[in-house]
Motif scaffolding. Structure first.
Motif, PDB file in Angstrom:
ATOM      1  N   GLY A 208       0.840  -1.195   0.000  1.00 53.41           N
ATOM      2  CA  GLY A 208       0.000   0.000   0.000  1.00 53.41           C
ATOM      3  C   GLY A 208       0.871   1.238   0.000  1.00 53.41           C
ATOM      4  N   ALA A 209       0.353   2.311   0.535  1.00 49.06           N
ATOM      5  CA  ALA A 209       1.054   3.595   0.504  1.00 49.06           C
ATOM      6  C   ALA A 209       2.442   3.511   1.153  1.00 49.06           C
ATOM      7  CB  ALA A 209       0.210   4.676   1.170  1.00 49.06           C
ATOM      8  N   GLU A 210       2.579   2.670   2.192  1.00 51.46           N
ATOM      9  CA  GLU A 210       3.873   2.533   2.874  1.00 51.46           C
ATOM     10  C   GLU A 210       4.976   2.073   1.921  1.00 51.46           C
ATOM     11  OE1 GLU A 210       5.934  -0.570   5.987  1.00 51.46           O
ATOM     12  OE2 GLU A 210       3.804  -0.161   6.247  1.00 51.46           O
ATOM     13  N   GLY A 211       4.665   1.124   1.065  1.00 48.57           N
ATOM     14  CA  GLY A 211       5.679   0.555   0.188  1.00 48.57           C
ATOM     15  C   GLY A 211       5.679   1.102  -1.227  1.00 48.57           C
ATOM     16  N   VAL A 212       4.848   2.103  -1.506  1.00 48.31           N
ATOM     17  CA  VAL A 212       4.647   2.523  -2.887  1.00 48.31           C
ATOM     18  C   VAL A 212       5.895   3.134  -3.530  1.00 48.31           C
ATOM     19  CG1 VAL A 212       3.685   4.846  -2.555  1.00 48.31           C
ATOM     20  CG2 VAL A 212       2.904   3.445  -4.439  1.00 48.31           C
ATOM     21  N   ARG A 213       6.662   3.913  -2.813  1.00 46.06           N
ATOM     22  CA  ARG A 213       7.863   4.522  -3.415  1.00 46.06           C
ATOM     23  C   ARG A 213       8.904   3.464  -3.751  1.00 46.06           C
ATOM     24  NH1 ARG A 213       7.293   9.330   0.400  1.00 46.06           N
ATOM     25  NH2 ARG A 213       6.412  10.903  -0.967  1.00 46.06           N
ATOM     26  N   GLU A 214       9.160   2.569  -2.781  1.00 50.61           N
ATOM     27  CA  GLU A 214      10.116   1.482  -3.039  1.00 50.61           C
ATOM     28  C   GLU A 214       9.619   0.596  -4.181  1.00 50.61           C
ATOM     29  OE1 GLU A 214      11.976  -2.546  -1.050  1.00 50.61           O
ATOM     30  OE2 GLU A 214      10.963  -1.146   0.286  1.00 50.61           O
ATOM     31  N   ALA A 215       8.308   0.340  -4.198  1.00 47.39           N
ATOM     32  CA  ALA A 215       7.735  -0.494  -5.257  1.00 47.39           C
ATOM     33  C   ALA A 215       7.981   0.125  -6.625  1.00 47.39           C
ATOM     34  CB  ALA A 215       6.238  -0.692  -5.025  1.00 47.39           C
ATOM     35  N   MET A 216       7.849   1.443  -6.722  1.00 48.66           N
ATOM     36  CA  MET A 216       8.064   2.095  -8.020  1.00 48.66           C
ATOM     37  C   MET A 216       9.539   2.066  -8.409  1.00 48.66           C
ATOM     38  SD  MET A 216       5.341   2.736  -9.590  1.00 48.66           S
ATOM     39  CE  MET A 216       4.798   1.194  -8.898  1.00 48.66           C
ATOM     40  N   ASP A 217      10.435   2.212  -7.448  1.00 49.75           N
ATOM     41  CA  ASP A 217      11.867   2.061  -7.765  1.00 49.75           C
ATOM     42  C   ASP A 217      12.125   0.685  -8.342  1.00 49.75           C
ATOM     43  OD1 ASP A 217      12.481   4.623  -6.879  1.00 49.75           O
ATOM     44  OD2 ASP A 217      13.097   3.954  -4.875  1.00 49.75           O
ATOM     45  N   ARG A 218      11.560  -0.340  -7.705  1.00 50.67           N
ATOM     46  CA  ARG A 218      11.752  -1.714  -8.174  1.00 50.67           C
ATOM     47  C   ARG A 218      11.048  -1.938  -9.517  1.00 50.67           C
ATOM     48  NH1 ARG A 218      13.544  -5.085  -4.078  1.00 50.67           N
ATOM     49  NH2 ARG A 218      14.110  -6.425  -5.812  1.00 50.67           N
ATOM     50  N   PHE A 219       9.850  -1.369  -9.682  1.00 48.15           N
ATOM     51  CA  PHE A 219       9.107  -1.508 -10.933  1.00 48.15           C
ATOM     52  C   PHE A 219       9.883  -0.877 -12.083  1.00 48.15           C
ATOM     53  CE2 PHE A 219       5.776   0.074 -13.910  1.00 48.15           C
ATOM     54  CZ  PHE A 219       5.257  -1.151 -14.299  1.00 48.15           C
ATOM     55  N   ILE A 220      10.474   0.287 -11.853  1.00 50.90           N
ATOM     56  CA  ILE A 220      11.275   0.950 -12.888  1.00 50.90           C
ATOM     57  C   ILE A 220      12.440   0.042 -13.304  1.00 50.90           C
ATOM     58  CG2 ILE A 220      12.865   2.898 -13.286  1.00 50.90           C
ATOM     59  CD1 ILE A 220      10.792   4.564 -11.542  1.00 50.90           C
ATOM     60  N   GLU A 221      13.080  -0.603 -12.339  1.00 49.52           N
ATOM     61  CA  GLU A 221      14.162  -1.553 -12.639  1.00 49.52           C
ATOM     62  C   GLU A 221      13.639  -2.725 -13.468  1.00 49.52           C
ATOM     63  OE1 GLU A 221      15.663  -2.758  -8.815  1.00 49.52           O
ATOM     64  OE2 GLU A 221      16.394  -0.744  -8.330  1.00 49.52           O
ATOM     65  N   VAL A 222      12.464  -3.235 -13.098  1.00 45.14           N
ATOM     66  CA  VAL A 222      11.865  -4.378 -13.816  1.00 45.14           C
ATOM     67  C   VAL A 222      11.538  -3.986 -15.260  1.00 45.14           C
ATOM     68  CG1 VAL A 222       9.805  -5.847 -13.938  1.00 45.14           C
ATOM     69  CG2 VAL A 222      11.014  -5.578 -11.761  1.00 45.14           C
ATOM     70  N   VAL A 223      10.934  -2.808 -15.450  1.00 43.79           N
ATOM     71  CA  VAL A 223      10.582  -2.353 -16.805  1.00 43.79           C
ATOM     72  C   VAL A 223      11.854  -2.172 -17.640  1.00 43.79           C
ATOM     73  CG1 VAL A 223       9.550  -0.508 -18.195  1.00 43.79           C
ATOM     74  CG2 VAL A 223       8.410  -1.279 -16.103  1.00 43.79           C
ATOM     75  N   ALA A 224      12.879  -1.533 -17.066  1.00 41.52           N
ATOM     76  CA  ALA A 224      14.128  -1.296 -17.798  1.00 41.52           C
ATOM     77  C   ALA A 224      14.777  -2.622 -18.194  1.00 41.52           C
ATOM     78  CB  ALA A 224      15.076  -0.443 -16.963  1.00 41.52           C
ATOM     79  N   ALA A 225      14.794  -3.592 -17.286  1.00 39.31           N
ATOM     80  CA  ALA A 225      15.383  -4.904 -17.583  1.00 39.31           C
ATOM     81  C   ALA A 225      14.568  -5.626 -18.648  1.00 39.31           C
ATOM     82  CB  ALA A 225      15.460  -5.750 -16.312  1.00 39.31           C
TER      83      ALA A 225
END
Length: 190
Positions: free
Chosen positions: A163-180
């Motif tokens: 949820g909101a607690e993990g959303v920033r970290e999740a987006m950092d990880r998602f950006i890495e996943v999309v780039a890979a």
């Protein structure tokens, strides 16, 4: 290019009225900072209404009708939570079709908070390691998912956040996943 790892990439953000506004605006900011173009996909006509701190929040423009959304037109999918929105998306055949298409193609998907329920509804939770809001935990476990009490879980191309607690970290990880994912797709095309 390193500071804009998603330059030229288009990310769909699937919303319905009642979505958690923070779980939408924080990912949108992070994605735009990374160079991505975000497109709101929704069945809402023209504008979709968020939920913020216990009441209706702001309206946001809809870019693409969910009925006309195809996974192939995007480089990733983000689904913010908010139980009101998730209930609507869980009943929408187009929302189900879009999420299933991304999952079937192993394309990058981020599911935040209550939106974890959509993994159950679409029968794609079994055998996965995920996190979500506590409200959805029992449904995910009953559907055969392994639920972790952590802000973010990344399993292949699926990123889940509590949820909101993990959303920033999740987006950092998602950006890495999309780039890979994009690097791999480019290498296969070469």
């Amino acid at each position: 290019m390193a500071d804009k790892p998603l330059a030229g990439r288009v990310i769909a953000v699937m919303l319905a009225n009642g979505f958690d506004e923070i779980e939408f605006t924080e990912p949108q900011k992070k994605l735009i900072e990374a160079g991505a173009v975000t497109k709101v996909v929704s069945r809402a006509n023209g504008l979709v209404n968020g939920w913020y701190e216990g009441s209706w929040g702001h309206f946001f423009p809809v870019d693409v009708d969910l009925a006309e959304t195809l996974a192939v037109d995007f480089d990733g999918l983000v689904v913010p939570g908010g139980f009101r929105a998730v209930e609507k998306l869980a009943e929408d055949p187009h929302a189900k079709r879009v999420l299933k298409a991304f999952m079937r193609a192993s394309m990058p998907v981020a599911v935040i908070g209550d939106a974890g329920k959509l993994l159950v509804v679409n029968e794609v939770a079994k055998g996965r390691t995920v996190t979500s809001s506590e409200d959805v935990r029992a449904e995910l476990e009953a559907a055969g998912a392994s639920w972790e009490e952590t802000p973010v879980v990344v399993e292949g191309s699926l990123v889940t956040a509590n949820g909101a607690e993990g959303v920033r970290e999740a987006m950092d990880r998602f950006i890495e996943v999309v780039a890979a994912y994009e690097r791999e797709a480019d290498a296969q095309a070469a």
